[in-house]
Design a protein around this motif. Structure first.
Motif, PDB file in Angstrom:
ATOM      1  N   SER A  23       4.000  38.157 -30.695  1.00 28.38           N
ATOM      2  CA  SER A  23       3.976  36.780 -31.180  1.00 28.38           C
ATOM      3  C   SER A  23       4.746  35.863 -30.237  1.00 28.38           C
ATOM      4  O   SER A  23       4.321  34.734 -29.972  1.00 28.38           O
ATOM      5  N   LEU A  24       5.868  36.341 -29.718  1.00 29.73           N
ATOM      6  CA  LEU A  24       6.618  35.550 -28.747  1.00 29.73           C
ATOM      7  C   LEU A  24       5.786  35.318 -27.483  1.00 29.73           C
ATOM      8  O   LEU A  24       5.769  34.207 -26.936  1.00 29.73           O
ATOM      9  N   GLY A  25       5.089  36.345 -27.040  1.00 26.77           N
ATOM     10  CA  GLY A  25       4.233  36.205 -25.864  1.00 26.77           C
ATOM     11  C   GLY A  25       3.088  35.234 -26.086  1.00 26.77           C
ATOM     12  O   GLY A  25       2.748  34.447 -25.196  1.00 26.77           O
ATOM     13  N   LEU A  26       2.481  35.274 -27.276  1.00 27.92           N
ATOM     14  CA  LEU A  26       1.401  34.329 -27.574  1.00 27.92           C
ATOM     15  C   LEU A  26       1.904  32.891 -27.611  1.00 27.92           C
ATOM     16  O   LEU A  26       1.219  31.977 -27.136  1.00 27.92           O
ATOM     17  N   LEU A  27       3.092  32.698 -28.177  1.00 24.78           N
ATOM     18  CA  LEU A  27       3.646  31.335 -28.195  1.00 24.78           C
ATOM     19  C   LEU A  27       3.946  30.849 -26.785  1.00 24.78           C
ATOM     20  O   LEU A  27       3.672  29.689 -26.450  1.00 24.78           O
ATOM     21  N   ALA A  28       4.509  31.723 -25.949  1.00 29.31           N
ATOM     22  CA  ALA A  28       4.789  31.340 -24.566  1.00 29.31           C
ATOM     23  C   ALA A  28       3.492  31.042 -23.808  1.00 29.31           C
ATOM     24  O   ALA A  28       3.417  30.060 -23.056  1.00 29.31           O
ATOM     25  N   LEU A  29       2.474  31.870 -24.024  1.00 35.09           N
ATOM     26  CA  LEU A  29       1.177  31.639 -23.389  1.00 35.09           C
ATOM     27  C   LEU A  29       0.566  30.318 -23.837  1.00 35.09           C
ATOM     28  O   LEU A  29      -0.021  29.575 -23.032  1.00 35.09           O
ATOM     29  N   SER A  30       0.726  29.985 -25.105  1.00 35.86           N
ATOM     30  CA  SER A  30       0.202  28.729 -25.628  1.00 35.86           C
ATOM     31  C   SER A  30       0.913  27.531 -24.991  1.00 35.86           C
ATOM     32  O   SER A  30       0.266  26.535 -24.631  1.00 35.86           O
ATOM     33  N   ILE A  31       2.218  27.629 -24.837  1.00 34.51           N
ATOM     34  CA  ILE A  31       2.973  26.526 -24.224  1.00 34.51           C
ATOM     35  C   ILE A  31       2.594  26.365 -22.755  1.00 34.51           C
ATOM     36  O   ILE A  31       2.397  25.236 -22.275  1.00 34.51           O
ATOM     37  N   VAL A  32       2.460  27.487 -22.040  1.00 32.99           N
ATOM     38  CA  VAL A  32       2.050  27.420 -20.633  1.00 32.99           C
ATOM     39  C   VAL A  32       0.648  26.824 -20.514  1.00 32.99           C
ATOM     40  O   VAL A  32       0.382  25.991 -19.631  1.00 32.99           O
ATOM     41  N   SER A  33      -0.243  27.217 -21.407  1.00 36.01           N
ATOM     42  CA  SER A  33      -1.609  26.679 -21.390  1.00 36.01           C
ATOM     43  C   SER A  33      -1.613  25.183 -21.668  1.00 36.01           C
ATOM     44  O   SER A  33      -2.380  24.434 -21.052  1.00 36.01           O
ATOM     45  N   PHE A  34      -0.773  24.757 -22.587  1.00 35.61           N
ATOM     46  CA  PHE A  34      -0.675  23.325 -22.899  1.00 35.61           C
ATOM     47  C   PHE A  34      -0.256  22.527 -21.669  1.00 35.61           C
ATOM     48  O   PHE A  34      -0.864  21.505 -21.341  1.00 35.61           O
ATOM     49  N   PHE A  35       0.773  23.007 -20.979  1.00 40.58           N
ATOM     50  CA  PHE A  35       1.224  22.297 -19.779  1.00 40.58           C
ATOM     51  C   PHE A  35       0.192  22.387 -18.652  1.00 40.58           C
ATOM     52  O   PHE A  35       0.037  21.437 -17.882  1.00 40.58           O
ATOM     53  N   ALA A  36      -0.524  23.498 -18.558  1.00 39.11           N
ATOM     54  CA  ALA A  36      -1.580  23.614 -17.538  1.00 39.11           C
ATOM     55  C   ALA A  36      -2.685  22.596 -17.797  1.00 39.11           C
ATOM     56  O   ALA A  36      -3.204  21.983 -16.860  1.00 39.11           O
ATOM     57  N   ILE A  37      -3.033  22.404 -19.067  1.00 36.84           N
ATOM     58  CA  ILE A  37      -4.053  21.405 -19.405  1.00 36.84           C
ATOM     59  C   ILE A  37      -3.555  20.004 -19.068  1.00 36.84           C
ATOM     60  O   ILE A  37      -4.299  19.184 -18.533  1.00 36.84           O
ATOM     61  N   MET A  38      -2.303  19.725 -19.373  1.00 35.62           N
ATOM     62  CA  MET A  38      -1.751  18.396 -19.054  1.00 35.62           C
ATOM     63  C   MET A  38      -1.761  18.137 -17.555  1.00 35.62           C
ATOM     64  O   MET A  38      -2.164  17.054 -17.098  1.00 35.62           O
ATOM     65  N   ILE A  39      -1.342  19.128 -16.772  1.00 39.58           N
ATOM     66  CA  ILE A  39      -1.292  18.952 -15.311  1.00 39.58           C
ATOM     67  C   ILE A  39      -2.704  18.844 -14.737  1.00 39.58           C
ATOM     68  O   ILE A  39      -2.972  17.997 -13.874  1.00 39.58           O
ATOM     69  N   ALA A  40      -3.619  19.674 -15.220  1.00 42.77           N
ATOM     70  CA  ALA A  40      -4.998  19.635 -14.706  1.00 42.77           C
ATOM     71  C   ALA A  40      -5.686  18.327 -15.077  1.00 42.77           C
ATOM     72  O   ALA A  40      -6.449  17.776 -14.283  1.00 42.77           O
ATOM     73  N   SER A  41      -5.425  17.828 -16.268  1.00 47.83           N
ATOM     74  CA  SER A  41      -6.025  16.544 -16.666  1.00 47.83           C
ATOM     75  C   SER A  41      -5.497  15.406 -15.819  1.00 47.83           C
ATOM     76  O   SER A  41      -6.246  14.505 -15.436  1.00 47.83           O
ATOM     77  N   ALA A  42      -4.217  15.446 -15.529  1.00 43.61           N
ATOM     78  CA  ALA A  42      -3.618  14.385 -14.713  1.00 43.61           C
ATOM     79  C   ALA A  42      -4.125  14.431 -13.273  1.00 43.61           C
ATOM     80  O   ALA A  42      -4.211  13.393 -12.615  1.00 43.61           O
ATOM     81  N   SER A  43      -4.466  15.629 -12.795  1.00 40.17           N
ATOM     82  CA  SER A  43      -4.941  15.735 -11.417  1.00 40.17           C
ATOM     83  C   SER A  43      -6.452  15.540 -11.296  1.00 40.17           C
ATOM     84  O   SER A  43      -6.992  15.600 -10.198  1.00 40.17           O
ATOM     85  N   GLY A  44      -7.125  15.327 -12.424  1.00 37.64           N
ATOM     86  CA  GLY A  44      -8.542  15.007 -12.391  1.00 37.64           C
ATOM     87  C   GLY A  44      -9.475  16.198 -12.379  1.00 37.64           C
ATOM     88  O   GLY A  44     -10.607  16.093 -11.912  1.00 37.64           O
ATOM     89  N   ALA A  45      -9.038  17.338 -12.878  1.00 30.99           N
ATOM     90  CA  ALA A  45      -9.893  18.534 -12.904  1.00 30.99           C
ATOM     91  C   ALA A  45     -10.995  18.372 -13.951  1.00 30.99           C
ATOM     92  O   ALA A  45     -10.837  17.664 -14.945  1.00 30.99           O
ATOM     93  N   ASP A  46     -12.114  19.040 -13.708  1.00 29.71           N
ATOM     94  CA  ASP A  46     -13.226  19.033 -14.656  1.00 29.71           C
ATOM     95  C   ASP A  46     -12.918  20.050 -15.758  1.00 29.71           C
ATOM     96  O   ASP A  46     -12.971  21.260 -15.540  1.00 29.71           O
TER      97      ASP A  46
END
Length: 88
Positions: A23-46
């Motif tokens: 469960s700790l790993g899933l929460l960490a993965l979710s947080i990393v995924s959230f930040f990856a989406i934020m960074i990718a959206s800001a950089s203009g990824a499809d």
């Protein structure tokens, strides 16, 4: 003076540790995924192609599964302690 209860001697089982760390790993993965989406959206990824749809769903699903795992650990722990306190 407090009474020594058998609940203090109840060991932590392997399944409890596995569920807690998963469960700790899933929460960490979710947080990393959230930040990856934020960074990718800001950089203009499809965001509609590649692995991004899976990453987007992971942000929604992983915390729910992690919460269910923590609930399972708590329920198993309370049941085990109750059984130990009853003496059976």
């Amino acid at each position: 003076m407090s009474k020594n209860t058998p609940a203090e001697d109840v060991p932590v089982r392997r399944i409890d540790r596995i569920l807690a760390f998963m469960s700790l790993g899933l929460l960490a993965l979710s947080i990393v995924s959230f930040f990856a989406i934020m960074i990718a959206s800001a950089s203009g990824a499809d965001m509609s192609t590649g692995i991004w749809p899976l990453v987007g769903v992971l942000v929604y699903i992983a915390p729910v599964i992690a919460f269910a795992m923590i609930l399972a650990v708590l329920i198993m722990s309370f049941a085990r302690r109750a059984r130990a306190n009853r003496g059976g």
